[in-house]
Design an enzyme around this catalytic site. Structure first.
Site, PDB file in Angstrom:
ATOM      1  CB  SER A  58      34.683  44.485  42.199  1.00 57.42           C
ATOM      2  OG  SER A  58      35.559  43.456  41.792  1.00 57.42           O
ATOM      3  N   GLY A 297      28.504  54.410  40.777  1.00 62.57           N
ATOM      4  CA  GLY A 297      28.299  53.124  41.442  1.00 62.57           C
ATOM      5  C   GLY A 297      29.395  52.140  41.129  1.00 62.57           C
ATOM      6  N   GLY A 300      29.893  44.119  42.195  1.00 61.31           N
ATOM      7  CA  GLY A 300      30.874  43.198  42.745  1.00 61.31           C
ATOM      8  C   GLY A 300      30.413  41.768  42.565  1.00 61.31           C
ATOM      9  N   GLY A 304      29.757  32.977  43.385  1.00 60.24           N
ATOM     10  CA  GLY A 304      28.334  32.756  43.603  1.00 60.24           C
ATOM     11  C   GLY A 304      27.611  33.862  44.333  1.00 60.24           C
TER      12      GLY A 304
END
Length: 452
Positions: A58, A297, A300, A304
């Site tokens: 992300s 900031g 993400g 895994g």
């Protein structure tokens, strides 16, 4: 900066917290320093190097948000005009949301649209158009603007807006408008381009267990604007430098006007129990209130793999950590506190329950909390609240069931974690302005399901 010291510290922390491989990059005093440790895949043993690509998940949203703000700066997009005015035919299940949801609400995760809709619409260049069309039956987690709930769906919609307004696919716009001007030549979005580089594979497992390679490599192409960038840690801090240098590249090229750079990191929406999270959302960026100063900031997570980016504007420092399994949150917590204390004068705040938790009314929180793609059941046993979360959407086959204990911090605020191998995170029970009871956990708002 002694990067050898930080490489050794990274290796120690990754070994202690069962992270197979990691890459670290630090921008300090105008220079990028980078290092890596471990392996890219436990099955192959291929070494992780500083030029290896990891999935940044992300953090991709910051790149998409930058493209959106470029279009705003060019006068091609109004953040407060309905999405439907830019995307004719845009619709979700709720008619009010269909008519009123704006790009600003998508950027700030306040649209209320169900956010974890990972629908695979294929590998073609039409995948974002097909994804947006498929949202017509998608429900609301909350009314538009009523609260904040993390929304991957919204960023795929934003990616489609970028496509419509530029006449190009999102991947190409990203390359031409952002990656090439930044010199981010080790940043790609498509699997076939990742094959040109050394690349990490994700690993799964409960905190404290030995991680094992994930059953699949990555997310579908339709998730691109929300989370499919693969990059080196150094390229991620090169992107972050844009927000330290007022939207200019090192050669002086203006990628985004300074006023739009500033607007993206202004606080826009508070989280429930914001004093516990010590963060709020801007337009894309997360804004942190940390001991020592202001930080921006994003994190993400993919299948895994997990990535962390923190930028300290007043110090001119940016740090990116990319990982591929284990308990990377513990590595992040310790490494960033040490590194940012030394080089930027800020520290990652701790969140944990008090040694003697207060007595609260546990029964009022028991129940089911349901949102798109994820069901949460909160139960009470022997005076302890427990949370069970289970994916129900297209990622159900790869996402493990979450079982966490909830320890009271104050009425409505609990500290949650699966076991002692991972850090505590806030879980907040609260009500919307209309009195509807909600659970805010993992940055998502889920309404409580009324009893039959």
């Amino acid at each position: 900066m002694d990067i050898n010291h930080w490489q050794q510290r990274l290796a120690e922390l990754c070994e202690a917290h069962q992270v197979p491989g990691a890459s670290l990059a630090v921008l300090v005093d105008g220079e990028v320093h980078e290092c890596a440790t471990g392996v890219l895949h436990l099955g192959t043993g291929v070494e992780a190097t500083a030029d290896s690509l990891f999935q940044i998940g992300s953090i991709t949203k910051l790149y998409t948000a930058t493209l959106v703000m470029q279009l705003v700066a060019e006068g091609k997009l109004d953040l407060d005009a309905p999405v439907a005015s830019v995307l004719p035919g845009f619709a979700v299940a709720d008619p009010v949301a269909t008519r009123t949801v704006t790009p600003r609400q998508l950027l700030s995760h306040t649209s209320g649209i169900d956010g974890d809709y990972f629908h695979d619409t294929g590998r073609g260049d039409d995948c974002l158009a097909a994804y947006v069309a498929s949202c017509a039956g998608l429900g609301q987690n909350h009314p538009p603007g009523a609260t904040m709930s993390y929304c991957n769906t919204g960023f795929t919609v934003l990616g489609r807006i970028v496509e419509v307004l530029t006449g190009q696919v999102w991947d190409d716009v990203l390359r031409e408008r952002l990656l090439d001007p930044l010199g981010a030549h080790s940043t790609v979005t498509l699997a076939e381009d990742v094959l040109k580089f050394r690349s990490a594979f994700g690993h799964l497992g409960e905190p404290g267990d030995d991680p094992v390679p994930a059953p699949v490599w990555g997310l579908s192409r339709s998730a691109g604007p929300a989370g499919t960038i693969n990059a080196t840690a150094a390229d991620v801090v090169r992107f972050a430098r844009l927000y330290l240098d007022g939207g200019r590249t090192p050669d002086g090229t203006v990628v985004l006007p300074a006023e739009h750079v500033a607007a993206m990191s202004q606080p826009f929406v508070q989280l429930p129990a914001s004093h516990a999270h010590r963060m709020c959302w801007g337009l894309g960026w997360i804004v942190y209130d940390w001991p020592g100063g202001r930080v921006i900031g994003h994190d993400g997570a993919t299948i895994g793999q997990k990535a962390f980016l923190r930028v300290v504007p007043e110090a001119g420092v940016a740090v990116a950590l990319l990982t591929n399994g284990g308990v990377p949150a513990e590595v992040y917590q310790r490494l960033f506190t040490e590194l940012l204390t030394e080089h930027a004068g800020v520290a990652v705040p701790d969140f944990e329950p008090p040694a003697e938790p207060p007595a609260v009314d546990l029964g009022r929180y028991v129940g089911s909390y349901l949102r798109e793609g994820y069901d949460v059941e909160v139960t009470e046993r022997d005076g302890v609240l427990n949370l069970r979360g289970e994916s129900t959407g297209e990622l159900a086959a790869v996402n493990a069931v979450t079982n966490a204990v909830l320890v009271p911090v104050e009425e409505g605020l609990f500290a949650a974690r699966r076991n002692a191998h991972e850090p505590w995170v806030p879980a907040v029970f609260y009500t919307l302005p209309d009195g509807s009871p909600y659970l805010h956990f993992s940055m998502r708002a889920a309404p409580k399901t009324p009893k039959d």
